[in-house]
Design a protein around this motif. Structure first.
Motif, PDB file in Angstrom:
ATOM      1  N   ALA A  22       0.834  -1.207   0.000  1.00  0.00           N
ATOM      2  CA  ALA A  22       0.000   0.000   0.000  1.00  0.00           C
ATOM      3  C   ALA A  22       0.864   1.249   0.000  1.00  0.00           C
ATOM      4  N   HIS A  23       0.442   2.220  -0.804  1.00  0.00           N
ATOM      5  CA  HIS A  23       1.156   3.505  -0.815  1.00  0.00           C
ATOM      6  C   HIS A  23       0.760   4.314   0.432  1.00  0.00           C
ATOM      7  N   ASN A  24       1.655   5.235   0.789  1.00  0.00           N
ATOM      8  CA  ASN A  24       1.443   6.053   1.995  1.00  0.00           C
ATOM      9  C   ASN A  24       0.201   6.961   1.944  1.00  0.00           C
ATOM     10  N   TYR A  25      -0.422   7.107   0.765  1.00  0.00           N
ATOM     11  CA  TYR A  25      -1.638   7.934   0.668  1.00  0.00           C
ATOM     12  C   TYR A  25      -2.909   7.095   0.773  1.00  0.00           C
ATOM     13  N   GLN A  26      -2.784   5.804   0.936  1.00  0.00           N
ATOM     14  CA  GLN A  26      -3.973   4.948   0.962  1.00  0.00           C
ATOM     15  C   GLN A  26      -4.824   5.226   2.206  1.00  0.00           C
ATOM     16  N   GLY A  38       4.700   2.142   1.775  1.00  0.00           N
ATOM     17  CA  GLY A  38       5.890   2.922   1.433  1.00  0.00           C
ATOM     18  C   GLY A  38       5.641   3.926   0.341  1.00  0.00           C
ATOM     19  N   ASP A  39       6.732   4.582  -0.088  1.00  0.00           N
ATOM     20  CA  ASP A  39       6.647   5.517  -1.218  1.00  0.00           C
ATOM     21  C   ASP A  39       6.839   4.723  -2.511  1.00  0.00           C
ATOM     22  N   SER A  40       6.827   5.429  -3.634  1.00  0.00           N
ATOM     23  CA  SER A  40       6.878   4.709  -4.922  1.00  0.00           C
ATOM     24  C   SER A  40       8.138   3.868  -5.056  1.00  0.00           C
ATOM     25  N   ARG A  61      -2.543   3.116 -10.865  1.00  0.00           N
ATOM     26  CA  ARG A  61      -2.141   2.201 -11.940  1.00  0.00           C
ATOM     27  C   ARG A  61      -0.646   2.187 -12.234  1.00  0.00           C
ATOM     28  N   PHE A  62       0.003   3.369 -12.289  1.00  0.00           N
ATOM     29  CA  PHE A  62       1.417   3.329 -12.686  1.00  0.00           C
ATOM     30  C   PHE A  62       2.245   2.536 -11.677  1.00  0.00           C
ATOM     31  N   MET A  63       1.808   2.499 -10.429  1.00  0.00           N
ATOM     32  CA  MET A  63       2.544   1.747  -9.400  1.00  0.00           C
ATOM     33  C   MET A  63       2.392   0.243  -9.652  1.00  0.00           C
ATOM     34  N   ALA A  64       1.157  -0.177  -9.942  1.00  0.00           N
ATOM     35  CA  ALA A  64       0.915  -1.597 -10.227  1.00  0.00           C
ATOM     36  C   ALA A  64       1.637  -2.003 -11.515  1.00  0.00           C
ATOM     37  N   CYS A 110      12.313   9.893 -16.998  1.00  0.00           N
ATOM     38  CA  CYS A 110      10.872  10.006 -16.716  1.00  0.00           C
ATOM     39  C   CYS A 110      10.616   9.685 -15.251  1.00  0.00           C
ATOM     40  N   TYR A 111       9.746  10.487 -14.696  1.00  0.00           N
ATOM     41  CA  TYR A 111       9.270  10.264 -13.330  1.00  0.00           C
ATOM     42  C   TYR A 111       8.478   8.956 -13.354  1.00  0.00           C
ATOM     43  N   VAL A 112       8.572   8.184 -12.279  1.00  0.00           N
ATOM     44  CA  VAL A 112       7.869   6.895 -12.217  1.00  0.00           C
ATOM     45  C   VAL A 112       6.356   7.084 -12.403  1.00  0.00           C
ATOM     46  N   ASN A 113       5.851   8.284 -12.104  1.00  0.00           N
ATOM     47  CA  ASN A 113       4.437   8.603 -12.340  1.00  0.00           C
ATOM     48  C   ASN A 113       4.244   8.803 -13.847  1.00  0.00           C
ATOM     49  N   SER A 114       4.297   7.703 -14.586  1.00  0.00           N
ATOM     50  CA  SER A 114       4.167   7.738 -16.043  1.00  0.00           C
ATOM     51  C   SER A 114       3.702   6.358 -16.489  1.00  0.00           C
ATOM     52  N   THR A 127      12.211   8.374  -9.137  1.00  0.00           N
ATOM     53  CA  THR A 127      11.073   8.664  -8.263  1.00  0.00           C
ATOM     54  C   THR A 127      11.387   9.990  -7.577  1.00  0.00           C
ATOM     55  N   SER A 128      10.459  10.460  -6.746  1.00  0.00           N
ATOM     56  CA  SER A 128      10.718  11.739  -6.074  1.00  0.00           C
ATOM     57  C   SER A 128      11.867  11.574  -5.073  1.00  0.00           C
ATOM     58  N   ALA A 129      12.152  10.336  -4.676  1.00  0.00           N
ATOM     59  CA  ALA A 129      13.225  10.103  -3.696  1.00  0.00           C
ATOM     60  C   ALA A 129      14.609  10.131  -4.335  1.00  0.00           C
ATOM     61  N   ALA A 196       7.612  19.481   2.556  1.00  0.00           N
ATOM     62  CA  ALA A 196       6.809  19.536   1.319  1.00  0.00           C
ATOM     63  C   ALA A 196       7.258  18.450   0.354  1.00  0.00           C
ATOM     64  N   HIS A 197       6.292  17.936  -0.410  1.00  0.00           N
ATOM     65  CA  HIS A 197       6.621  16.971  -1.461  1.00  0.00           C
ATOM     66  C   HIS A 197       7.138  17.755  -2.673  1.00  0.00           C
ATOM     67  N   PRO A 198       8.101  17.210  -3.426  1.00  0.00           N
ATOM     68  CA  PRO A 198       8.620  17.950  -4.588  1.00  0.00           C
ATOM     69  C   PRO A 198       7.571  18.263  -5.657  1.00  0.00           C
ATOM     70  N   GLU A 199       6.432  17.585  -5.643  1.00  0.00           N
ATOM     71  CA  GLU A 199       5.378  17.907  -6.616  1.00  0.00           C
ATOM     72  C   GLU A 199       4.654  19.208  -6.280  1.00  0.00           C
ATOM     73  N   CYS A 200       4.932  19.793  -5.093  1.00  0.00           N
ATOM     74  CA  CYS A 200       4.313  21.079  -4.731  1.00  0.00           C
ATOM     75  C   CYS A 200       4.905  22.183  -5.608  1.00  0.00           C
ATOM     76  N   LEU A 212      10.764  16.463   0.392  1.00  0.00           N
ATOM     77  CA  LEU A 212      10.981  15.027   0.586  1.00  0.00           C
ATOM     78  C   LEU A 212       9.912  14.180  -0.089  1.00  0.00           C
ATOM     79  N   SER A 213      10.300  12.980  -0.492  1.00  0.00           N
ATOM     80  CA  SER A 213       9.303  11.998  -0.931  1.00  0.00           C
ATOM     81  C   SER A 213       8.523  11.579   0.315  1.00  0.00           C
ATOM     82  N   THR A 214       7.450  10.813   0.132  1.00  0.00           N
ATOM     83  CA  THR A 214       6.655  10.451   1.311  1.00  0.00           C
ATOM     84  C   THR A 214       7.453   9.532   2.251  1.00  0.00           C
ATOM     85  N   GLY A 215       8.227   8.624   1.672  1.00  0.00           N
ATOM     86  CA  GLY A 215       9.045   7.733   2.516  1.00  0.00           C
ATOM     87  C   GLY A 215      10.115   8.526   3.257  1.00  0.00           C
TER      88      GLY A 215
HETATM   89  P1  13P Z   1       6.160   9.227  -3.389  1.00  0.00           P
HETATM   90  O1  13P Z   1       7.029   8.413  -4.249  1.00  0.00           O
HETATM   91  O2  13P Z   1       6.881  10.351  -2.695  1.00  0.00           O
HETATM   92  O3  13P Z   1       5.392   8.400  -2.421  1.00  0.00           O
HETATM   93  O4  13P Z   1       5.102   9.988  -4.318  1.00  0.00           O
HETATM   94  C1  13P Z   1       4.179   9.337  -5.106  1.00  0.00           C
HETATM   95  C2  13P Z   1       3.121  10.238  -5.567  1.00  0.00           C
HETATM   96  O5  13P Z   1       2.293   9.850  -6.328  1.00  0.00           O
HETATM   97  C3  13P Z   1       3.124  11.585  -5.083  1.00  0.00           C
HETATM   98  O6  13P Z   1       1.968  12.229  -5.478  1.00  0.00           O
END
Ligand code: 13P
Ligand code: SF4
Length: 323
Positions: A22-26, A38-40, A61-64, A110-114, A127-129, A196-200, A212-215
């Motif tokens: 499970a991701h940390n946002y679940q 954990g994080d991605s 989906r991109f995580m799976a 590419c960011y893993v969010n792809s 990843t953001s980490a 803050a998450h780097p996506e901010c 920081l990444s979530t992890g």
């Molecule tokens: P993390 O890799 O930091 O958990 O971020 C994943 C994500 O989707 C952030 O929006």
């Protein structure tokens, strides 16, 4: 929460030799049930390492898909097939091919969010980490294409001093957090550390003590003596932070920062996906995630290069002078 439901999931999990990631946002109950959160990056590593035959991926989906790229022999279940990531959908493989044509010879990160198709068109994944470390490792005489998140990209530019060719993608959840939100939270909690998450956005990150990444957030708080933290990311993150640090106060920078896709996963959907292992008729929405072999092999190269540069999770990147 129904004990019966949890028992059924546990029983089926054993029968199927499954692991629940499970991701940390679940949602809290899913993080509490999962075998690993954990994080991605941490989840990708776990997905590759586990000897379970089935992975129930509670995330988007991109995580799976990443798990399916790394472990094609395993059955990867996404309990809701509509749990996507709008940021990941902001660039298509065709758009990336066109960008590559305009900048021949430029390596693509590419960011893993792809999507898997975009990963297959890329040279490196990150990843953001580890985005900063991945870009730092690249030759300095070449321009670098970075897709799809512009905010992570700008952060990487600042940390590495490299100029990147950025794609204008963004996460609709993180851009909701404003400079005013941080200023208001700081006015209310002047002693709090801001993470803050780097996506901010840039103004939000400029007001933050650590990016920081979530992890990495979990690691950072664990090693800090501070007792109050303002958290500029998706609100689900408050749950693991509180769980790990029960005496510390965590303030969500914005209660609006909720990822609707992350919240599509429910306990019932986990059970249903484990019951029929396909795309449950009951749920009407679960899906078994697989990536066509041609795409998988190419996407795997980009992921492997990331892991070679960054073999293990290495603590958190923090701003100089912060705690
Ligand atoms: P993390 O890799 O930091 O958990 O971020 C994943 C994500 O989707 C952030 O929006
Ligand atoms: Fe995608 Fe943003 Fe949700 Fe993360 S929080 S999964 S980047 S939409």
């Amino acid at each position: 929460m129904s004990e019966q439901l949890l028992e059924k999931i546990e029983r089926l999990k054993e029968q199927r030799k499954a692991v629940i990631l499970a991701h940390n946002y679940q949602p809290c109950e899913i993080q509490d049930l999962a075998d690993f959160c954990g994080d991605s990056l941490e989840l990708s590593i776990k997905a590759a390492e586990t000897d379970a035959e089935v992975i129930v991926f509670c995330g988007v989906r991109f995580m799976a898909e990443t798990a399916a790229i790394l472990s094609p022999e395993k059955t990867i279940l996404l309990p809701d097939k509509f749990a996507g990531c709008p940021l990941a959908d902001m660039i298509t493989a065709e758009q990336l091919r066109q960008l590559k044509q305009q900048h021949p010879g430029a390596p693509v990160v590419c960011y893993v969010n792809s999507s898997a198709e975009v990963k297959a068109e890329s040279d490196y994944c990150c990843t953001s980490a580890n985005a900063v470390d991945v870009v730092k490792s690249l030759p300095t005489d070449k321009e670098i294409i970075f897709v799809p998140d512009q905010h992570l990209g700008r952060f990487v530019e600042e940390r590495t001093g490299r100029k990147l060719l950025l794609w204008p993608g963004y996460c609709h959840v993180h851009v909701v957090i404003t400079e005013e939100d941080i200023k208001n939270a700081k006015a209310q909690y002047p002693d709090a550390i801001v993470m803050a998450h780097p996506e901010c956005t840039k103004p939000v990150k400029e007001l933050s003590d650590a990016i920081l990444s979530t992890g990495q957030m979990l690691h950072y708080v664990k090693n800090s003596k501070a007792k109050q933290f303002i958290v500029a990311t998706e609100t689900g993150m408050i749950h693991p932070l509180k769980k790990q640090n029960p005496t510390v106060k965590f303030i969500a920078a914005s209660e609006q920062a909720i990822c609707p896709n992350m919240k599509k996963i429910t306990l019932e959907k986990i059970l249903w996906s484990l019951e029929d292992m396909q795309g449950s008729r009951k749920a009407g929405s679960a899906s078994r995630v697989a990536v066509p072999e041609q795409i998988r092999i190419k996407a795997r190269k980009a992921l492997d290069r990331m892991v070679q540069i960054f073999p293990a999770w290495q603590g958190c990147s923090r701003k100089a002078g912060s705690q």
